[in-house]
Design a protein around this motif. Structure first.
Motif, PDB file in Angstrom:
ATOM      1  N   GLY B  16       0.830  -1.202   0.000  1.00  0.00           N
ATOM      2  CA  GLY B  16       0.000   0.000   0.000  1.00  0.00           C
ATOM      3  C   GLY B  16       0.863   1.250   0.000  1.00  0.00           C
ATOM      4  O   GLY B  16       2.095   1.183  -0.066  1.00  0.00           O
ATOM      5  N   PRO B  17       0.226   2.411   0.092  1.00  0.00           N
ATOM      6  CA  PRO B  17       0.962   3.666  -0.117  1.00  0.00           C
ATOM      7  C   PRO B  17       1.840   4.103   1.047  1.00  0.00           C
ATOM      8  O   PRO B  17       2.692   4.964   0.866  1.00  0.00           O
ATOM      9  CB  PRO B  17      -0.160   4.677  -0.357  1.00  0.00           C
ATOM     10  N   GLY B  18       1.633   3.557   2.245  1.00  0.00           N
ATOM     11  CA  GLY B  18       2.504   3.962   3.346  1.00  0.00           C
ATOM     12  C   GLY B  18       1.952   3.630   4.731  1.00  0.00           C
ATOM     13  O   GLY B  18       2.671   3.074   5.550  1.00  0.00           O
ATOM     14  N   ALA B  19       0.690   3.948   4.969  1.00  0.00           N
ATOM     15  CA  ALA B  19       0.126   3.725   6.301  1.00  0.00           C
ATOM     16  C   ALA B  19      -0.096   2.242   6.565  1.00  0.00           C
ATOM     17  O   ALA B  19      -0.537   1.502   5.674  1.00  0.00           O
ATOM     18  CB  ALA B  19      -1.202   4.465   6.436  1.00  0.00           C
ATOM     19  N   ARG B 200       1.075  13.828  -2.981  1.00  0.00           N
ATOM     20  CA  ARG B 200       2.425  13.384  -2.622  1.00  0.00           C
ATOM     21  C   ARG B 200       2.373  12.557  -1.345  1.00  0.00           C
ATOM     22  O   ARG B 200       1.768  12.974  -0.350  1.00  0.00           O
ATOM     23  CB  ARG B 200       3.317  14.604  -2.427  1.00  0.00           C
ATOM     24  N   ALA B 201       2.991  11.374  -1.382  1.00  0.00           N
ATOM     25  CA  ALA B 201       3.219  10.574  -0.180  1.00  0.00           C
ATOM     26  C   ALA B 201       1.937  10.365   0.631  1.00  0.00           C
ATOM     27  O   ALA B 201       1.918  10.524   1.851  1.00  0.00           O
ATOM     28  CB  ALA B 201       4.302  11.212   0.681  1.00  0.00           C
ATOM     29  N   PRO B 205       3.276  10.745   6.940  1.00  0.00           N
ATOM     30  CA  PRO B 205       3.351  12.068   7.576  1.00  0.00           C
ATOM     31  C   PRO B 205       3.715  13.183   6.593  1.00  0.00           C
ATOM     32  O   PRO B 205       3.471  14.346   6.869  1.00  0.00           O
ATOM     33  CB  PRO B 205       4.451  11.887   8.630  1.00  0.00           C
ATOM     34  N   GLU B 206       4.286  12.829   5.444  1.00  0.00           N
ATOM     35  CA  GLU B 206       4.681  13.840   4.454  1.00  0.00           C
ATOM     36  C   GLU B 206       3.584  14.119   3.437  1.00  0.00           C
ATOM     37  O   GLU B 206       3.821  14.796   2.428  1.00  0.00           O
ATOM     38  CB  GLU B 206       5.941  13.394   3.698  1.00  0.00           C
TER      39      GLU B 206
END
Lengths: 255, 255
Positions: B16-19, B200-201, B205-206
Motif C-alpha cells: 500500500g501507499p505507506g500507512a 504526494r506521499a 506524515p509527508e
C-alpha cells in the motif's frame, strides 16, 4: 459546524473484492465505529450485525437516494458508512456521494472520508499474474450512465494507444449484445492472439479464472461478476501466469 | 515439485501507499510467515525486524536481479516475500518476477503468489474525492523502460478518449524536463480549466495534496513521490473535494 450536524460523518468504504483478508484495517475500524451501514444489498450482507448498528440495504441503481440518506443521517449525528465492493472511487459510491452533495448545499459541511479498497481489476490481475504491469485503462462497459458510442470511442483509443484494459460490468441480462459488440471492436483493433483474462468473483468461493486469446473469446465468458482484462500487444504467458512486461521497445508498424 | 524446490515460495506483496492501516490482512499474514524479505531499500525499511527473518534491501533499478534472488531462495526452501509499494501489479515487482521466471526454466515450478495492495492512485483519489470515478488510465511517465514517444502517444489517446488519467513516476532529478513536456501535451489536448491533483506521499506524515487547473499547473508541483491525477472534461469541485461524475452525456463537439 452547525447544531444540526453534531459529530456525524459519512465514510465511503471499499470492502475489496470479497475475501475478508482483503479488507484494509482502516475499513475494518470504520465499520466497527459505524452506527449505520448503507449500500447495495449484497455488499451490506457482508457486514456482521451487532447491537447499535443499523443496516440499510438498498437496491441497485438507487445510488443517489442512498447518498442523500447517508448525508441526512450524518446531519443527525450518525456515523454512516456507505459500503462499496472493491474501491469506492472506481465505478462505485464515492462519485455518487459527491453528486448528491452538489445538490445539497445544506449538507456542504458534512464530515466525509473516502477509504480506498482493493479494486476488482487489481485482485484479478494478481490472480492471473501481472497483466496490468504496464500502462492500462479501466473502462465501465455499462451504458446505464453513458451512451455506448462513448464506450466504443474509449475502446478504440485504449487499443490504439497500446494500453492494457480492464473492463468492469462487462455484461448483464438486460444488455447481452453489447459485450458481443465489444469483442468485435477489439477484433478490429487488436491481433487475434491478444490475451484476454476473464476473472469472476475473485477471492470468493465462486472464483473462476480463465485466459484465452481474442480469437477464442466468446461473450458468454463474462457476466456481471466478471472483470475482463485485455492485455497489450506484449502481454504473454509464462507457465500458468499471464503478464505484461515493463519494457516497451520503440514503436513499430506491426499490429 | 522437484527435490530442490522443497516447500519454498515467492510471494509478491503490495504494502500500500505507506500507512499500516492500508496494508491488507493477507499481506500482514504473508509477512509474518516470511523467512526473507526482498525489495527496494525504502520498502524493506517498512518491515519490522524479527528473529528468523532476513531482510534483503536492494537498490532501485535492479528489479530483475532481485527477482532472480527470490526464485533462487525459494528453491532452497525459503519463504520469500518481495515487497512493493502500492500494488505489486501496477508498475512494480510482479512483472519483473515473471520476466525473471521466463528466463529461468529451472524455476518454472516455483510456488508463486501475488498479493494485491492499495495502489497509489486509488489512495490519492480517495483523499481528493473521486477524480477517477469514471473511465481512467494509469500511465507510468518514466522513460527508463520505454521511449518518451510512447508516453506521448498514450497521453494523446487518453486525452482524446475522454479518460481521466493517473501518472506514476511523473518526475525525477534525472529527467526534470519530461514532466514539462507532459504538461505541454496536455495543454494541446485539454481545456485550460481541466483539474489536476498532485498527491504526494499519501497516507504518510509527508502527505501533501493540491488541486489546480491545467493552466495553473507547473512541473515542480510533482516529484517522484507524487501521483498526478488529471480529471476528464467533466471533473469538478464540490467544496474541498474533486470528483468525476458517473454519467457522460452524448459526445459533443465541445473541447
Amino acid at each position: 459546524m452547525t447544531p444540526t450536524q453534531q459529530a456525524g460523518r459519512v465514510t465511503v468504504a471499499g470492502l475489496g473484492p470479497g475475501a475478508d483478508a482483503l479488507v484494509t484495517p482502516e475499513v475494518t475500524a470504520a465499520l466497527a465505529e459505524a452506527t449505520d451501514i448503507v449500500g447495495y444489498i449484497p455488499y451490506v450482507a457482508r457486514i456482521a450485525p451487532r447491537p447499535g448498528l443499523t443496516l440499510h440495504p438498498s437496491d441497485n441503481r438507487v445510488e443517489l437516494d442512498r447518498a442523500q440518506t447517508a448525508l441526512d443521517m450524518a446531519a443527525q449525528g450518525r456515523h454512516v458508512v456507505i459500503v462499496s465492493s472493491g474501491d469506492p472511487g472506481v465505478f462505485a459510491m464515492a462519485s455518487a456521494l459527491f453528486e448528491a452533495l452538489e445538490t445539497r448545499p445544506d449538507r456542504a459541511d458534512t464530515d466525509i472520508r473516502i477509504l480506498p479498497g482493493i479494486t476488482a481489476m487489481l485482485a484479478a490481475a494478481a490472480r492471473a499474474g501481472a497483466p496490468l504491469g504496464h500502462d492500462f485503462c479501466a473502462i465501465n462497459l455499462s451504458d446505464n450512465l453513458k451512451p455506448f458510442a462513448e464506450v466504443e470511442r474509449r475502446l478504440r483509443h485504449a487499443a490504439q494507444g497500446g494500453f492494457a484494459m480492464a473492463f468492469y460490468n462487462p455484461r448483464s441480462k438486460s444488455r447481452p449484445h453489447q459485450f458481443t459488440r465489444v469483442l468485435e471492436i477489439l477484433r478490429e483493433e487488436c491481433e487475434p492472439a491478444r490475451l484476454i483474462t476473464f476473472a469472476r468473483a475473485v477471492s470468493t468461493p465462486e472464483e473462476q479464472l480463465s485466459t484465452v486469446t481474442l480469437a477464442e473469446a466468446t461473450p458468454e465468458m463474462a457476466d456481471m461478476r466478471t472483470v475482463v482484462i485485455v492485455g497489450n500487444e506484449a502481454t504473454r504467458r509464462v507457465g500458468r501466469w499471464v503478464y505484461t512486461p515493463r519494457s516497451v521497445p520503440a514503436p513499430t508498424d506491426a499490429e
